[in-house]
Structures are given as structure tokens and as C-alpha cells.
Design a protein around this motif. Structure first.
Motif, PDB file in Angstrom:
ATOM      1  N   VAL A  50       0.855  -1.187   0.000  1.00 58.09           N
ATOM      2  CA  VAL A  50       0.000   0.000   0.000  1.00 58.09           C
ATOM      3  C   VAL A  50       0.891   1.238   0.000  1.00 58.09           C
ATOM      4  O   VAL A  50       1.799   1.357   0.840  1.00 58.09           O
ATOM      5  CB  VAL A  50      -0.942   0.032   1.228  1.00 58.09           C
ATOM      6  CG1 VAL A  50      -1.717   1.351   1.263  1.00 58.09           C
ATOM      7  CG2 VAL A  50      -1.902  -1.158   1.211  1.00 58.09           C
ATOM      8  N   HIS A  51       0.626   2.146  -0.922  1.00 56.98           N
ATOM      9  CA  HIS A  51       1.353   3.415  -0.985  1.00 56.98           C
ATOM     10  C   HIS A  51       0.370   4.537  -0.686  1.00 56.98           C
ATOM     11  O   HIS A  51      -0.648   4.681  -1.365  1.00 56.98           O
ATOM     12  CB  HIS A  51       1.958   3.611  -2.377  1.00 56.98           C
ATOM     13  CG  HIS A  51       2.717   4.900  -2.527  1.00 56.98           C
ATOM     14  ND1 HIS A  51       2.744   5.619  -3.710  1.00 56.98           N
ATOM     15  CD2 HIS A  51       3.488   5.612  -1.641  1.00 56.98           C
ATOM     16  CE1 HIS A  51       3.491   6.699  -3.556  1.00 56.98           C
ATOM     17  NE2 HIS A  51       3.947   6.715  -2.311  1.00 56.98           N
TER      18      HIS A  51
ATOM     19  N   ALA B 100      -1.668  10.893  -0.400  1.00 59.80           N
ATOM     20  CA  ALA B 100      -2.866  11.696  -0.671  1.00 59.80           C
ATOM     21  C   ALA B 100      -2.780  13.013   0.100  1.00 59.80           C
ATOM     22  O   ALA B 100      -1.829  13.770  -0.060  1.00 59.80           O
ATOM     23  CB  ALA B 100      -4.121  10.899  -0.311  1.00 59.80           C
ATOM     24  N   SER B 101      -3.748  13.267   0.937  1.00 53.03           N
ATOM     25  CA  SER B 101      -3.772  14.518   1.690  1.00 53.03           C
ATOM     26  C   SER B 101      -2.591  14.613   2.659  1.00 53.03           C
ATOM     27  O   SER B 101      -2.070  13.590   3.140  1.00 53.03           O
ATOM     28  CB  SER B 101      -5.082  14.624   2.474  1.00 53.03           C
ATOM     29  OG  SER B 101      -5.073  15.752   3.334  1.00 53.03           O
ATOM     30  N   HIS B 102      -2.184  15.848   2.944  1.00 52.95           N
ATOM     31  CA  HIS B 102      -1.137  16.103   3.936  1.00 52.95           C
ATOM     32  C   HIS B 102      -1.712  16.539   5.279  1.00 52.95           C
ATOM     33  O   HIS B 102      -0.955  16.876   6.196  1.00 52.95           O
ATOM     34  CB  HIS B 102      -0.177  17.188   3.422  1.00 52.95           C
ATOM     35  CG  HIS B 102       0.562  16.787   2.185  1.00 52.95           C
ATOM     36  ND1 HIS B 102       0.956  17.688   1.213  1.00 52.95           N
ATOM     37  CD2 HIS B 102       0.981  15.562   1.756  1.00 52.95           C
ATOM     38  CE1 HIS B 102       1.591  17.051   0.244  1.00 52.95           C
ATOM     39  NE2 HIS B 102       1.622  15.759   0.552  1.00 52.95           N
TER      40      HIS B 102
ATOM     41  N   LEU C  94       4.588   5.535   3.423  1.00 52.63           N
ATOM     42  CA  LEU C  94       3.994   6.838   3.730  1.00 52.63           C
ATOM     43  C   LEU C  94       4.862   7.928   3.118  1.00 52.63           C
ATOM     44  O   LEU C  94       6.044   8.072   3.465  1.00 52.63           O
ATOM     45  CB  LEU C  94       3.909   7.043   5.252  1.00 52.63           C
ATOM     46  CG  LEU C  94       3.196   5.941   6.056  1.00 52.63           C
ATOM     47  CD1 LEU C  94       3.235   6.279   7.539  1.00 52.63           C
ATOM     48  CD2 LEU C  94       1.761   5.781   5.575  1.00 52.63           C
ATOM     49  N   ASP C  95       4.270   8.700   2.201  1.00 47.04           N
ATOM     50  CA  ASP C  95       5.018   9.753   1.531  1.00 47.04           C
ATOM     51  C   ASP C  95       5.036  11.034   2.361  1.00 47.04           C
ATOM     52  O   ASP C  95       4.130  11.303   3.154  1.00 47.04           O
ATOM     53  CB  ASP C  95       4.387  10.041   0.163  1.00 47.04           C
ATOM     54  CG  ASP C  95       5.180  11.042  -0.651  1.00 47.04           C
ATOM     55  OD1 ASP C  95       6.315  10.728  -1.033  1.00 47.04           O
ATOM     56  OD2 ASP C  95       4.665  12.161  -0.882  1.00 47.04           O
ATOM     57  N   ASP C  96       6.074  11.859   2.140  1.00 47.09           N
ATOM     58  CA  ASP C  96       6.188  13.188   2.758  1.00 47.09           C
ATOM     59  C   ASP C  96       6.124  13.141   4.285  1.00 47.09           C
ATOM     60  O   ASP C  96       5.578  14.044   4.920  1.00 47.09           O
ATOM     61  CB  ASP C  96       5.089  14.120   2.227  1.00 47.09           C
ATOM     62  CG  ASP C  96       5.482  14.785   0.915  1.00 47.09           C
ATOM     63  OD1 ASP C  96       6.693  14.937   0.661  1.00 47.09           O
ATOM     64  OD2 ASP C  96       4.585  15.137   0.137  1.00 47.09           O
TER      65      ASP C  96
ATOM     66  N   THR D 253      14.637   9.612   1.659  1.00 48.23           N
ATOM     67  CA  THR D 253      14.544  11.059   1.817  1.00 48.23           C
ATOM     68  C   THR D 253      13.093  11.516   1.930  1.00 48.23           C
ATOM     69  O   THR D 253      12.776  12.456   2.665  1.00 48.23           O
ATOM     70  CB  THR D 253      15.216  11.763   0.623  1.00 48.23           C
ATOM     71  OG1 THR D 253      16.560  11.277   0.500  1.00 48.23           O
ATOM     72  CG2 THR D 253      15.246  13.264   0.804  1.00 48.23           C
ATOM     73  N   GLN D 254      12.193  10.830   1.238  1.00 44.72           N
ATOM     74  CA  GLN D 254      10.800  11.264   1.175  1.00 44.72           C
ATOM     75  C   GLN D 254       9.815  10.336   1.886  1.00 44.72           C
ATOM     76  O   GLN D 254       8.750  10.786   2.314  1.00 44.72           O
ATOM     77  CB  GLN D 254      10.359  11.374  -0.295  1.00 44.72           C
ATOM     78  CG  GLN D 254      11.154  12.373  -1.122  1.00 44.72           C
ATOM     79  CD  GLN D 254      10.884  13.802  -0.718  1.00 44.72           C
ATOM     80  OE1 GLN D 254       9.843  14.118  -0.172  1.00 44.72           O
ATOM     81  NE2 GLN D 254      11.839  14.676  -0.969  1.00 44.72           N
ATOM     82  N   LYS D 255      10.149   9.060   2.036  1.00 43.31           N
ATOM     83  CA  LYS D 255       9.130   8.098   2.431  1.00 43.31           C
ATOM     84  C   LYS D 255       9.564   7.226   3.603  1.00 43.31           C
ATOM     85  O   LYS D 255      10.758   6.928   3.781  1.00 43.31           O
ATOM     86  CB  LYS D 255       8.769   7.188   1.225  1.00 43.31           C
ATOM     87  CG  LYS D 255       8.270   7.970  -0.003  1.00 43.31           C
ATOM     88  CD  LYS D 255       7.932   7.035  -1.157  1.00 43.31           C
ATOM     89  CE  LYS D 255       7.626   7.795  -2.444  1.00 43.31           C
ATOM     90  NZ  LYS D 255       6.355   8.542  -2.370  1.00 43.31           N
TER      91      LYS D 255
END
Length: 323
Positions: free
Chosen positions: A134-135, A138-140, A164-166, A195-197
Motif C-alpha cells: 500500500v502506498h 494523498a492529503s497532507h 507513507l510519503d512526505d 529522503t521522502q518516504k
């Protein structure tokens, strides 16, 4: 990274698709998904928040026969609340479902299952304990990310991977709070950080951590460090000039290559047309030339014609007697 303004033609390469998908994360997505497939793990795939489809296109290559692939995004639809509406208008105003689908179909023959709506629809549409990967991108906003992490927990298989991004960007504190809250209070085990995830699992993290460390130690283009925090062994990774994993060109690139190849082929040399065969005209038998009468004979004939009839008869009778 391509942006919407820069894209004036259909994408030929994955990097032509607008979006944020660093090379290190491409490597990690490929490694986690391939590891599952090598181990015989079967399960569905889910991406929450697709933007223009860059990471969705990448994940789609790992869909195995019999597996379902679902993506979810608002696209141009209505946001569920004012805060989410403001976020969408500011960052994703150019995003449309059509743009995503056209990009995706540039690289794949069929679309994934598309849920157009807020990520809150995922628990109703995706079966519990059905997904291996699962990636979430979506919302921040904290409230939405908190719900997305809860949905991921419910749909993942016991040893499934969530990304989990960002999770640590300065402009996304809501994601950071929700991510580390999940680690401290909701049983999420971090496997590694890029760096991002943040990559994690609700299963046993040690086997996958050990294999990941072994893989990275064999590379010279990835920096590795390991830290302990709040009882968790955390692997930190950073690219050092890492090349992107190989990815097929889109159908547009293949069509352009075929067109260029056809145009560059030299025109076949014209085949000379043989001259029509000429049949010689049949030779006409030459007539033998009539011999010219001798001069003496012509003179005598003329004289006979001019003499009186009595003399002419006498001459003719004498000539007959000689013959």
C-alpha cells in the motif's frame, strides 16, 4: 522531474510523467515488490493519491495474474471538507482523471480499478487483509493521513508493506505527526526511511530489514546508516548518484521509433522497365530487276513501226522464217 507545464507531448519515458518519485524510492519499490513475488507472496496492490500516475505506473508493472490493483484520488471531484478543498485547489488544480488515465495507458494495456473520491472510501471498497503493498500519498492533513494509515492497517496482509510519503517534509507536519504516532502508538514497525518516504509493516520487521541491509551493502551508490530510536532499529538510506531502475518505454515512444525507422529507410531503387521486344519485319523477297533492252533492238523495233506496211510484213515474214 517533469511538470505539467513542461509536458507538451504524450510521455515516452516514465520520467516524462509529472510527479515526485525519486530514484531511490523507485529502487525500493522495485525491491520490496520483487522480494514479495520471489517469496511467493500473493496479494492486491493499493495506491491512495495518484497525482498524474508516475508511481502508479511503476507499481502496475508488479501486478501478478489474479491480483487486483486499486487506486484512489479525488481528481477533479469535490473534497470532503474546506481544508482538503483548499489543499486540492492550491496543489492539484490541474489534476484530472483523464490525465491520469492517459498517462497510465501509455505504459499499460488496461487501467487499475479507479476510485474517484476521498480516501475515506477505501475501507468500503477494498477487502480487509487483501493487500501486500500500500502506498499512501494523498492529503497532507493530519486527520486524513491518520485515517489513511488506519485503512492501510486493515487492508494489509500481516507481513504487507505500507509506504507513507512526505513523512518529514517541512510543509507537511500533519503527515509527520500521523506517521510517528502510528509508530509509537499504533504498532507500525519502520523498516527504512528514504529522503521522502517511510516504509513500514505491522508484521515482523527483522527479516526484511536484514535482507535490505545486505542488498544495500552490496551497492556503492546508496548511503546506509542504522539508528535505534524508541526501541526500533531504523535504517536510513540516501542515494549517491544512483541510476534509475530500467523501465520500458511507453507505446508513444515505440510508435515514434517505428515511424522514424520507416521514414529513414532508403527508397527502393526503381526497377528498370525492359524495353519492348521488337520483332523484325519479315524480309520481302526482292524482285529481280528487269534487264534493260539493248539499244539495237529498240532501234529496229522503232524502224519497223515507221516503215510502210508492205515492207513491215516482208521483214516480219523473213524473221519468222529464220526462227
Amino acid at each position: 522531474m517533469a511538470t505539467i507545464q513542461e509536458v507538451t507531448r504524450p510521455p515516452h519515458r516514465l520520467d516524462d510523467v509529472p510527479g515526485w518519485f525519486p530514484v531511490l524510492d523507485q529502487l525500493l519499490f522495485d525491491w520490496f515488490l520483487s522480494r514479495q513475488e520471489t517469496a511467493g507472496t500473493r496479494g492486491d496492490l493499493l495506491e491512495v493519491g495518484v497525482y498524474m500516475g508516475k508511481s502508479a505506473i511503476f507499481i502496475g508493472r508488479h501486478r501478478q495474474p489474479g491480483e487486483k490493483y486499486t487506486v484512489c484520488d479525488l481528481f477533479e471531484g469535490d473534497a470532503p471538507d474546506d481544508a482538503n478543498r483548499a489543499e486540492s485547489s492550491k496543489s492539484y488544480s490541474a489534476l484530472t482523471r483523464r490525465a491520469f488515465e492517459e498517462n497510465y495507458l501509455s505504459f499499460h494495456d488496461e487501467l487499475p480499478r479507479v476510485l474517484q473520491g476521498p480516501s475515506s472510501v477505501v475501507p468500503e471498497e477494498v477487502e480487509p487483509r487483501s493487500c501486500r503493498f500500500v502506498h499512501i500519498d494523498a492529503s497532507h492533513l493530519y486527520e486524513h493521513v491518520h485515517g489513511d494509515i488506519g485503512a492501510a492497517h486493515d487492508v494489509l496482509l500481516p507481513d504487507g508493506i505500507v509506504v507513507l510519503d512526505d513523512f518529514r517534509s517541512e510543509h507537511t507536519p500533519g503527515v509527520s505527526i500521523a506517521a510517528w504516532e502510528a509508530v509509537l502508538n499504533r504498532g507500525l514497525n519502520p523498516v527504512c526511511l528514504s529522503t521522502q518516504k517511510l516504509y513500514g509493516t505491522w508484521g515482523d520487521p527483522e527479516p526484511v530489514r536484514d535482507e535490505l541491509i545486505a542488498m544495500v551493502q552490496e551497492r556503492s551508490d546508496c548511503h546506509l546508516s542504522i539508528q535505534d530510536a524508541a526501541g526500533h532499529r531504523i535504517i536510513r538510506l540516501k542515494s549517491k548518484g544512483m541510476p534509475a531502475p530500467s523501465f520500458p518505454l511507453s507505446r508513444h515512444a515505440e510508435e515514434a521509433a517505428r515511424t522514424t525507422s520507416t521514414a529513414s529507410e532508403p527508397a527502393p531503387a526503381p526497377v528498370p522497365t525492359p524495353a519492348p521486344a521488337t520483332t523484325p519485319a519479315p524480309a520481302t523477297a526482292a524482285r529481280p530487276a528487269r534487264p534493260a533492252p539493248r539499244r539495237g533492238i529498240r532501234a529496229r523495233r522503232l524502224a519497223v513501226d515507221l516503215l510502210p506496211p508492205v515492207v513491215t510484213r516482208a521483214i516480219r515474214n523473213a524473221r519468222s522464217a529464220r526462227n
